[in-house]
Design a protein around this motif. Structure first.
Motif, PDB file in Angstrom:
ATOM      1  N   PRO A 122      -2.541  -0.194   5.410  1.00 40.00           N
ATOM      2  CA  PRO A 122      -2.722  -1.566   5.909  1.00 40.00           C
ATOM      3  C   PRO A 122      -3.278  -1.597   7.333  1.00 40.00           C
ATOM      4  O   PRO A 122      -3.932  -2.568   7.723  1.00 40.00           O
ATOM      5  N   PHE A 123      -3.028  -0.514   8.112  1.00 38.55           N
ATOM      6  CA  PHE A 123      -3.341  -0.539   9.551  1.00 38.55           C
ATOM      7  C   PHE A 123      -4.649   0.142   9.922  1.00 38.55           C
ATOM      8  O   PHE A 123      -5.015   0.169  11.094  1.00 38.55           O
ATOM      9  N   THR A 124      -5.342   0.743   8.936  1.00 35.62           N
ATOM     10  CA  THR A 124      -6.637   1.376   9.236  1.00 35.62           C
ATOM     11  C   THR A 124      -7.700   0.913   8.239  1.00 35.62           C
ATOM     12  O   THR A 124      -7.400   0.610   7.092  1.00 35.62           O
ATOM     13  N   PHE A 183      -9.281   5.515  16.540  1.00 36.01           N
ATOM     14  CA  PHE A 183      -8.835   6.162  15.299  1.00 36.01           C
ATOM     15  C   PHE A 183      -7.366   6.526  15.432  1.00 36.01           C
ATOM     16  O   PHE A 183      -6.836   6.622  16.550  1.00 36.01           O
ATOM     17  N   ALA A 184      -6.730   6.696  14.284  1.00 33.03           N
ATOM     18  CA  ALA A 184      -5.309   7.074  14.266  1.00 33.03           C
ATOM     19  C   ALA A 184      -5.056   7.989  13.083  1.00 33.03           C
ATOM     20  O   ALA A 184      -5.834   8.006  12.117  1.00 33.03           O
ATOM     21  N   PHE A 185      -4.013   8.756  13.192  1.00 37.34           N
ATOM     22  CA  PHE A 185      -3.642   9.635  12.070  1.00 37.34           C
ATOM     23  C   PHE A 185      -2.134   9.836  12.070  1.00 37.34           C
ATOM     24  O   PHE A 185      -1.470   9.600  13.084  1.00 37.34           O
ATOM     25  N   GLY A 186      -1.637  10.242  10.922  1.00 40.39           N
ATOM     26  CA  GLY A 186      -0.201  10.519  10.813  1.00 40.39           C
ATOM     27  C   GLY A 186       0.026  11.727   9.922  1.00 40.39           C
ATOM     28  O   GLY A 186      -0.680  11.899   8.923  1.00 40.39           O
ATOM     29  N   MET A 187       0.991  12.573  10.324  1.00 43.79           N
ATOM     30  CA  MET A 187       1.310  13.759   9.525  1.00 43.79           C
ATOM     31  C   MET A 187       2.820  13.937   9.483  1.00 43.79           C
ATOM     32  O   MET A 187       3.514  13.600  10.444  1.00 43.79           O
ATOM     33  N   HIS A 205      10.414  13.924   9.786  1.00 40.71           N
ATOM     34  CA  HIS A 205       9.761  13.869  11.098  1.00 40.71           C
ATOM     35  C   HIS A 205       8.264  13.693  10.935  1.00 40.71           C
ATOM     36  O   HIS A 205       7.661  14.260  10.041  1.00 40.71           O
ATOM     37  N   GLN A 206       7.731  12.886  11.831  1.00 31.72           N
ATOM     38  CA  GLN A 206       6.335  12.534  11.744  1.00 31.72           C
ATOM     39  C   GLN A 206       5.708  12.729  13.104  1.00 31.72           C
ATOM     40  O   GLN A 206       6.387  12.618  14.129  1.00 31.72           O
ATOM     41  N   VAL A 207       4.430  13.006  13.107  1.00 35.31           N
ATOM     42  CA  VAL A 207       3.695  12.925  14.358  1.00 35.31           C
ATOM     43  C   VAL A 207       2.468  12.068  14.088  1.00 35.31           C
ATOM     44  O   VAL A 207       1.766  12.259  13.094  1.00 35.31           O
ATOM     45  N   GLU A 208       2.285  11.067  14.934  1.00 34.97           N
ATOM     46  CA  GLU A 208       1.105  10.218  14.804  1.00 34.97           C
ATOM     47  C   GLU A 208       0.275  10.331  16.064  1.00 34.97           C
ATOM     48  O   GLU A 208       0.809  10.535  17.160  1.00 34.97           O
ATOM     49  N   GLY A 209      -1.025  10.222  15.903  1.00 34.49           N
ATOM     50  CA  GLY A 209      -1.935  10.264  17.047  1.00 34.49           C
ATOM     51  C   GLY A 209      -2.778   9.002  17.080  1.00 34.49           C
ATOM     52  O   GLY A 209      -3.066   8.407  16.029  1.00 34.49           O
ATOM     53  N   VAL A 218       5.742   3.157  17.715  1.00 31.14           N
ATOM     54  CA  VAL A 218       5.680   3.644  19.104  1.00 31.14           C
ATOM     55  C   VAL A 218       4.294   3.361  19.685  1.00 31.14           C
ATOM     56  O   VAL A 218       4.142   2.934  20.826  1.00 31.14           O
ATOM     57  N   GLN A 219       3.277   3.563  18.840  1.00 31.40           N
ATOM     58  CA  GLN A 219       1.905   3.388  19.315  1.00 31.40           C
ATOM     59  C   GLN A 219       1.556   1.918  19.519  1.00 31.40           C
ATOM     60  O   GLN A 219       0.764   1.584  20.392  1.00 31.40           O
ATOM     61  N   VAL A 220       2.184   1.044  18.719  1.00 30.66           N
ATOM     62  CA  VAL A 220       2.027  -0.397  18.964  1.00 30.66           C
ATOM     63  C   VAL A 220       2.552  -0.717  20.356  1.00 30.66           C
ATOM     64  O   VAL A 220       1.910  -1.411  21.145  1.00 30.66           O
TER      65      VAL A 220
HETATM   66  C1  2NL Z   1       0.514   9.415   6.764  1.00 28.19           C
HETATM   67  C2  2NL Z   1      -0.434   8.367   7.232  1.00 28.19           C
HETATM   68  C3  2NL Z   1      -1.188   7.242   9.196  1.00 28.19           C
HETATM   69  C4  2NL Z   1      -1.735   5.944  11.109  1.00 28.19           C
HETATM   70  C5  2NL Z   1      -0.849   6.710  10.406  1.00 28.19           C
HETATM   71  C6  2NL Z   1      -1.781   4.270  12.920  1.00 28.19           C
HETATM   72  C7  2NL Z   1      -1.107   3.815  14.033  1.00 28.19           C
HETATM   73  C8  2NL Z   1      -1.569   2.669  14.630  1.00 28.19           C
HETATM   74  C9  2NL Z   1      -2.664   2.011  14.165  1.00 28.19           C
HETATM   75  C10 2NL Z   1      -3.270   2.522  13.050  1.00 28.19           C
HETATM   76 CL1  2NL Z   1      -0.748   2.055  15.981  1.00 28.19          CL
HETATM   77  N1  2NL Z   1      -2.830   3.631  12.451  1.00 28.19           N
HETATM   78  N2  2NL Z   1      -1.318   5.396  12.307  1.00 28.19           N
HETATM   79  C11 2NL Z   1      -3.017   5.712  10.573  1.00 28.19           C
HETATM   80  C12 2NL Z   1      -3.333   6.268   9.362  1.00 28.19           C
HETATM   81  C13 2NL Z   1      -2.433   7.032   8.649  1.00 28.19           C
HETATM   82  O1  2NL Z   1      -0.235   8.023   8.557  1.00 28.19           O
HETATM   83  O2  2NL Z   1       0.346   9.953   5.712  1.00 28.19           O
HETATM   84  N3  2NL Z   1       1.540   9.729   7.538  1.00 28.19           N
HETATM   85  C14 2NL Z   1       2.504  10.728   7.207  1.00 28.19           C
END
Ligand code: 2NL
Length: 342
Positions: free
Chosen positions: A250-252, A305-309, A208-212, A173-175
């Motif tokens: 891979p993305f951070t 920066f980005a994060f996911g939970m 379910h996930q939430v990413e920022g 979604v963030q892409v």
């Molecule tokens: C996890 C880890 C992560 C992201 C999600 C992200 C999104 C974009 C670019 C770079 Cl578009 N990163 N999201 C970054 C780091 C970790 O999720 O444990 N999720 C449950």
């Protein structure tokens, strides 16, 4: 002989009464229907000698008329008593019967709380499709060609060559947001994601996930740490501590796992935190410059920066839920415990 029987029936009819629909029906069966005593008198006509038929018929017709008059009388009586009792049964002063008000599902409540915390510090919401192409789910996010997540056993593919799959994270979604918007970008993407996992107390194929995501000039790791520290205190209480452990996505780059001090023991060590005093709530990192470039953002000018939970994971920690399967079983004994939440 007939005369006596007819007089007896007349007396019965005169005395007959009905106080309710059941008694009225009993009267109808006894005195009106074909098989009633009056019906029987008519049936007996064939055994009456011809010269008496006229007189007999006259008597029986009288009985029939009497029975019908009485029937009309009783219908009116029962109807009027029914309407009377209807109006007296309605007591407007009684309290209402139990109204069963439902509650919000614990996952919904948790998602709403997470959204609220991030909206207050300037994040907006973004949504995208659950069925994704290879570019948005993997390639734009810097997944190498041979990454295990691209394998059949980890991801639900709907089509191969070109690949179409159920999204494995909401990064897709963030892409899409980065492809369509210019920085500054501050966005939160909650949603359903899919992985080919065996279902157990700790894993599910749907969760379910939430990413920022925060992309702007001069966004650094300190912004990442402070934003997630703020979130942890708002979500779990102001005594909550946060720690970042080096990791890899891979993305951070760099990447870090986010831990909070254990809610149950306050950091002393217990079976929830396996004696460490810390529990993991998600992953994070600085957006890899390749990802920014893949989405048309100048990585020399902008950083992010980005994060996911996992929303299930946050809810399990917050409400001490021990088994992931409870979220999808819809057992009311579980759901009722969250009835007070809005
Ligand atoms: C996890 C880890 C992560 C992201 C999600 C992200 C999104 C974009 C670019 C770079 Cl578009 N990163 N999201 C970054 C780091 C970790 O999720 O444990 N999720 C449950």
């Amino acid at each position: 002989m007939h005369q006596e029987r007819i007089e007896a029936i007349k007396r019965e009819i005169a005395k007959a009464d009905a106080g309710n629909p059941e008694e009225l029906e009993a009267y109808r069966i006894n005195y009106i229907s074909k098989k009633s005593v009056v019906g029987e008198l008519f049936a007996a006509m064939r055994d009456i000698p011809n010269e008496q038929k006229r007189a007999y018929g006259q008597l029986v017709n009288e009985v029939k008329q009497l029975a019908e008059e009485k029937f009309q009388e009783l219908i009116e009586k029962v109807n009027s008593s029914a309407s009377k009792s209807k109006s007296t049964d309605l007591d407007l002063t009684l309290p209402p019967s139990n109204i069963h008000v439902g509650g919000v599902h614990p996952l919904t409540a948790t998602r709403q709380r997470i959204i609220e915390i991030f909206e207050r510090i300037g994040f907006n919401l973004s949504e995208g499709p659950e069925i994704e192409d290879d570019w948005h789910n993997f390639t734009a996010l810097n997944f190498p060609e041979n990454h295990p997540a691209r394998e059949m056993q980890d991801t639900f593919f709907l089509e191969k060559n070109p690949d179409i799959a159920l999204r494995t994270h909401t990064s897709s979604v963030q892409v899409r947001v980065m492809e369509n918007q210019k920085p500054p970008i501050r966005t939160l993407s909650p949603g359903r994601v899919f992985r080919n996992e065996a279902i157990s107390a700790r894993a599910h194929c749907i969760f379910h996930q939430v990413e920022g995501l925060y992309v702007d000039e001069n966004v650094g790791f300190a912004d990442l740490k402070n934003t997630l520290y703020h979130f942890a205190k708002e979500m779990f209480g102001k005594e909550t501590k946060v720690r970042f452990r080096p990791s890899f996505f891979p993305f951070t780059e760099p990447s870090a796992e986010i831990d909070i001090s254990c809610q149950l023991c306050g950091g002393k060590g217990c079976n929830v935190c396996k004696g460490t005093g810390w529990v993991e709530i998600g992953g994070s990192g600085m957006v890899d410059p390749n990802v920014l470039e893949n989405c048309g953002i100048d990585s020399k000018r902008y950083t992010g920066f980005a994060f996911g939970m996992g929303i299930e994971r946050i809810a399990m920690l917050k409400y001490q839920i021990k088994d992931l399967r409870l979220f999808t079983e819809n057992d009311v004994r579980f759901l009722k415990q969250f009835r007070s939440m809005v």
